[in-house]
Design a protein around this motif. Sequence first.
Motif, PDB file in Angstrom:
ATOM      1  N   SER A 137       0.823  -1.213   0.000  1.00 34.61           N
ATOM      2  CA  SER A 137       0.000   0.000   0.000  1.00 34.61           C
ATOM      3  C   SER A 137       0.852   1.256   0.000  1.00 34.61           C
ATOM      4  O   SER A 137       0.393   2.327   0.394  1.00 34.61           O
ATOM      5  N   GLY A 138       2.097   1.123  -0.414  1.00 35.60           N
ATOM      6  CA  GLY A 138       2.990   2.269  -0.446  1.00 35.60           C
ATOM      7  C   GLY A 138       3.341   2.802   0.919  1.00 35.60           C
ATOM      8  O   GLY A 138       3.714   3.963   1.067  1.00 35.60           O
ATOM      9  N   HIS A 390      -4.768   8.725  -3.680  1.00 35.27           N
ATOM     10  CA  HIS A 390      -5.708   7.599  -3.558  1.00 35.27           C
ATOM     11  C   HIS A 390      -6.853   7.844  -2.572  1.00 35.27           C
ATOM     12  O   HIS A 390      -7.540   6.888  -2.198  1.00 35.27           O
ATOM     13  N   ILE A 391      -7.080   9.084  -2.177  1.00 35.94           N
ATOM     14  CA  ILE A 391      -8.228   9.324  -1.310  1.00 35.94           C
ATOM     15  C   ILE A 391      -9.517   9.005  -2.052  1.00 35.94           C
ATOM     16  O   ILE A 391     -10.455   8.442  -1.499  1.00 35.94           O
ATOM     17  N   ARG A 392      -9.534   9.341  -3.322  1.00 39.50           N
ATOM     18  CA  ARG A 392     -10.684   9.037  -4.183  1.00 39.50           C
ATOM     19  C   ARG A 392     -10.178   8.847  -5.602  1.00 39.50           C
ATOM     20  O   ARG A 392      -8.985   9.020  -5.874  1.00 39.50           O
ATOM     21  N   GLY A 519      -4.633   2.542  -2.913  1.00 41.47           N
ATOM     22  CA  GLY A 519      -5.317   2.504  -4.198  1.00 41.47           C
ATOM     23  C   GLY A 519      -5.605   1.120  -4.716  1.00 41.47           C
ATOM     24  O   GLY A 519      -6.071   0.970  -5.852  1.00 41.47           O
ATOM     25  N   GLN A 520      -5.337   0.078  -3.928  1.00 38.17           N
ATOM     26  CA  GLN A 520      -5.627  -1.281  -4.387  1.00 38.17           C
ATOM     27  C   GLN A 520      -7.125  -1.540  -4.480  1.00 38.17           C
ATOM     28  O   GLN A 520      -7.564  -2.338  -5.309  1.00 38.17           O
ATOM     29  N   SER A 521      -7.892  -0.904  -3.612  1.00 40.02           N
ATOM     30  CA  SER A 521      -9.317  -1.209  -3.501  1.00 40.02           C
ATOM     31  C   SER A 521     -10.163  -0.064  -4.037  1.00 40.02           C
ATOM     32  O   SER A 521     -10.039   1.067  -3.579  1.00 40.02           O
TER      33      SER A 521
END
Length: 743
Positions: A137-138, A390-392, A519-521
């Motif tokens: 997840s970085g 990756h918040i949205r 950002g995986q999900s």
Amino acid sequence: MPVNQEMSAPNAVEVVSTTTADWDAAAPELLESMLVHSHAIRIFEEIVLGLAGSGLVHGPAHSSIGQEGAAVGSVLALRAADGVNGTHRGHHQFLAKGLSYLRPEGLKAVDGIKADELTEFVHRTLAEILGLSAGFSGGRGGSMHLQWTEAGALGTNAIVGGGVPLAAGNAWAQRHDALSQTSATDSKASPDMGVTVTYFGDGASNIGSTLETFNLAAAWKLPLCFFLENNLYAVATSVDDVTGEGNLALRGPGFGIRSWQVDGMDPLAVYLAQQAAVEHMRAGHGPTLIEARTYRFFHQNGPFPGSAFGYRSKAEEKEWREKDPVDKVAGEMIRRGLLTDKDNEDLAERIREVINRIVGDLTEIDPESTKGAHRIRQAEWPDTEEVDAHIRSAAALGELPPGTHGPASEETIERRFVDAIADSLEYRMSTDESVVVMGEDVHRLKGGTNGATRGLAEAYPDRVLGTPISENAFTGLAGGLSMTGRYSPVVEFMYSDFMWVAADQVFNQIGKARHMFGGQSSMPVVLRSKVAMGAGYGSQHSMDPAGVFATNPGWRIIAPSNAEDYIGLMNTALDLDDPVLVLEHVDLYARKDQIPSGTPDYRLPLGKAAVRRTGTDVTVLSYLNMVSLALDEAEARTDLEAEVIDLRWLDRASLDWQTIGDSIRRTNSVLIVEQGPIGTSYGSWLADEIQRRFFDYLDQPVQRVTGREASPSISKVLESAANAGPAEVTRGFDLIADGLGRN
């Protein structure tokens, strides 16, 4: 005299243990893989504790040393395509699932974990725990939030019990996929049906979200295994101190769940219990529960035993260490002549060398240390410029999604607002099989309590789910369903206040998942809910949640003021790969609006407000039912020329700052008009942001129309006094006029 009869649960609990004969019958390949898994997890955890002791793990290090048998035994009974999720103490489950995914045929002692793909997996796992860019997840998830979706590792979770409802979503998708691929007419599915295992501890067995999911999974016959790792302590509190019945497997039968209790320090016993559970689930018989009695050798967090903190005795710890699951597997293999002591020692040493090399790749000698201490290599840290990544999703503001169009028909028909909701949902369900509608009573009462789901249950019975009254469970299920990437759930909350019952799933899970897991999900969840201010439903059924949602990350918010907008905004919401809150005000449901005739297939652009009235003296910002009140007041005024903007999109990322800013630069005054209490006001953060952005253009403070501090009560007159209405809107306009010297 009364007649008293005993009632017994339809599903008993089986206690699974092994004998020497069971170990003799086990395939050598299974035991070999079990041993490599166990050593790899144990050594990895020992090294992580060492790094934590050196200050290189930022935050907690919840080790699973002692609990390896539960993870290894259960995962080896699964297929690569099966899913698992777990808790903050989930390193062992994550490692077991990843290694099993990469080597479904099993691990060999001669090879250990030296293969490139295995070392890369361990490297990425350790990097994530250390918070580094090479992690899955970085570095955003760290020790407690481990996810590798490709391998079916759905994510570990720092909220006790928080991941259990999410697992139900994955299980629902597996069952629905399997039934869709067969001609089955009952609950039984293909033997190829996937299953999901959700791991949690004795502490989570007392959490409402877990118990809610027990019931929901049983009612819907989901292929979900509730794997309860009972390590006897929730931090320092003994299970006997907080439960009336310490045999936690007995909770399953009360929900109609097939259950087993097993010695979690015996990996083969766990494997056999998990095999039985998997067979039960793949046959379509519904969920299972396995209570694995196990023990963590260390404290809740860090490299010290529990006895160091006084809540466990050294004698108890010694007794459990003599049941070490790693030693158990090695000992049985040695007894059978499959392994020697030297082979076992060499295997452990080879694995330790591999993991130490990985540590060496990530760390270096700290040149400022006089004691030869190590530090993280600078190149391994994440780029701080990516802190908000990756918040949205990166959906384009102000544009229609590719391949879509706005309202195309000039001809209109009159339609009630609530009927437009039903029309838009029916259209999307008819054209997109990924859309699933769920909520309380959505399948009854001719379209739920307001008629918004009219006709859907009859047309799409497998995708309209009437839920139990268990907001945590069905909201989390929707989140887990969306994380599969195959479904777009639409959840109806009967009242917005009920979202606070599901606040963990709404804010900690759904809102944070994309960012937390790097950002995986994806998270395409739409929550529909009504704002019932003025309807006489009192303090717990009336709130406007916009202000609270706007201050939480990850959510987009739409607030339509008319039926035409509702259709276009809902279609855009369902196109997004983000969680979207759709607000509906009860005052609008019966209102009749003109909407485009024909198919409700149009969209409105993401993040685009609508100027409902032009003016030069004040910019009025509003949403939902208050737009019409603001327009009425603007038309009635002779002393002000008000420009009224219907915000439509309320969240920080989607707000139309271009339209708002252009208006403020012309009018130099702002009035925010909303109905709800001042304490949870949406306008509070909006006013602050406006003054920061446009201070030089403002000739007076941003003025606000809001309700009072109290939430609305049942009394008609007190409710009216608590909420903002026409009189409050008039006073707001008067404040602007006073500021302009016109009164």
